[in-house]
Scaffold this active site. Sequence first.
Site, PDB file in Angstrom:
ATOM      1  CE1 TYR A 346      49.229  34.029  38.341  1.00 50.01           C
ATOM      2  CE2 TYR A 346      46.999  33.180  38.335  1.00 50.01           C
ATOM      3  CZ  TYR A 346      48.334  33.034  38.024  1.00 50.01           C
ATOM      4  OH  TYR A 346      48.763  31.901  37.382  1.00 50.01           O
ATOM      5  CD  GLU A 380      46.186  29.681  35.873  1.00 50.19           C
ATOM      6  OE1 GLU A 380      46.936  30.671  35.801  1.00 50.19           O
ATOM      7  OE2 GLU A 380      45.411  29.341  34.956  1.00 50.19           O
ATOM      8  CE  LYS A 441      50.986  39.593  31.660  1.00 49.18           C
ATOM      9  NZ  LYS A 441      50.642  39.800  33.077  1.00 49.18           N
TER      10      LYS A 441
END
Length: 515
Positions: A346, A380, A441
Amino acid sequence: MEANLPAAIGFLAEVRQDGARPLEPVFAAHGSLARWHERTADRCLHTALVHSGAPDEAYARDRGRTLVFAGELYNQGELIGLLPGRVLPGSDAALVAALFDVYGIHAFRLLNGRFAALLADPGRAVLATDHAGSVPLYVSVAPGRVLAATEAKALRAAPRGRPVPEGRPVRRLPGTHQVPAGSVLDIEVSTGTCIPHRTWAPPLARRILPEDEAVDTVRHTLERAVRTRIDPGTPLVVLSGGIDSSAVAALAADRSAGPIDTVSMGTDEADEFRQARVVARHVGSVHREITVPTADLLRGLPHAVWAAECLDPDVIEYLLPLIALYLRLGGEEGDGYTGRRILTGYGADIPLGGMHRENRLPQLDTAVCHDMATFDGLNEMTPTLSTVAGHWSTHPYWDRDVLDVLVSLEAGLKRRHGRDKWVLRAALDDALPHEVVVRPKLGVHEGSGTTSSFSRLLADADVPRSRVHQAKRLVVEEIFDQVVVYGRHPDEVAVHAAVELVAGRLTHQARPALR
């Protein structure tokens, strides 16, 4: 939780001169709870610690100071080298306390880690976040009182505090502020006066490197970040089959004595299982696939907001698949997934501009600058997303040294030869199958169908298409108020009720309030 996780994953700490009763600790993070009280001539320190079995290692006491530390460091060897002739510290907390004795608040400029910390010193309280604020830290300050916690909900019963320099006010929690990423607050307890100090900022200058040197630098720095995050057990990597998570899986497998574990998540609408299997076979991992029904994914909105304490609907969409996955790991006794250290891919898109797919280099670098300037406070990277299920997650792409390298590379190394994130793809070209290296992506929320599902949920409630994004924001705000401000457990909050309430507001129809 297991002893190979950080000693503490969260805390509520209170430095008081008023002798008031401590707050009742409230956390989304799941773990054992330890309380500790300390009284000195000038103040009381009350601490509630969410820990993994070794709470004493989250404290360090020396020279009249007490340090409370949640999280972990990734450059211990370098830091210990700064303390020649001293007794080697036995924990991260003790190491930070020893460095503080030598460097004062500048010690926090030396740390590469994932942490939040409070240091109680005679007459003062020092609060610190890591470079990325990846363990969020909240504070309420008034003369004679400093309250700090790794989750805002732990401070919802706090008396109103005063403004905090550079701190971000928390919605509907008067006087509670989020401490900025990469910063220290030096607070005089008696007056409540705060002096902020920056300890890290995203680099603005750009490095011009030959292709080979840039590729080698990225590979070496990322390898080190993965290596320092692997404990003596078997690594577990969240794997989508894209270049970001696949790189982490390949580097973890290379450093592991045996096969690593990998896991992928999809929904009944979309998944990336086929792509992930290619990587799992290549690295020889023990691979697991988990399918979450879309309806269950959306019902998890309150859990995502509860854990992340985030108001941005786009970020919540990104995080929904992750928290759904974490909550399902360890669902069966003895399956080997309980209380795991989890590595993810991530965050790579932020310093590399991967989500912008922009061929024009000035615009690409402008996007990177914007994203690096605005990530703070979105939470996040918060470990609470995984600690709600007893796991500890960590993100190698947001290692301090990795960010310093990736952000600072000139844009032509990020978009080159017609490929996004070129330098990362080139750095892993020899470690992954070619089809993975060149795969376009796809965001985690896109690969799981989260975005379309959330939008359809609002459309089904008759929200006009032009107002769907506004409605998402209002739904997230409503859920935030329920689970953070008013203290309801996310299992008690019905997503459809929040959606109906927001739809009614937007169409000027009367709806009864949820509360």
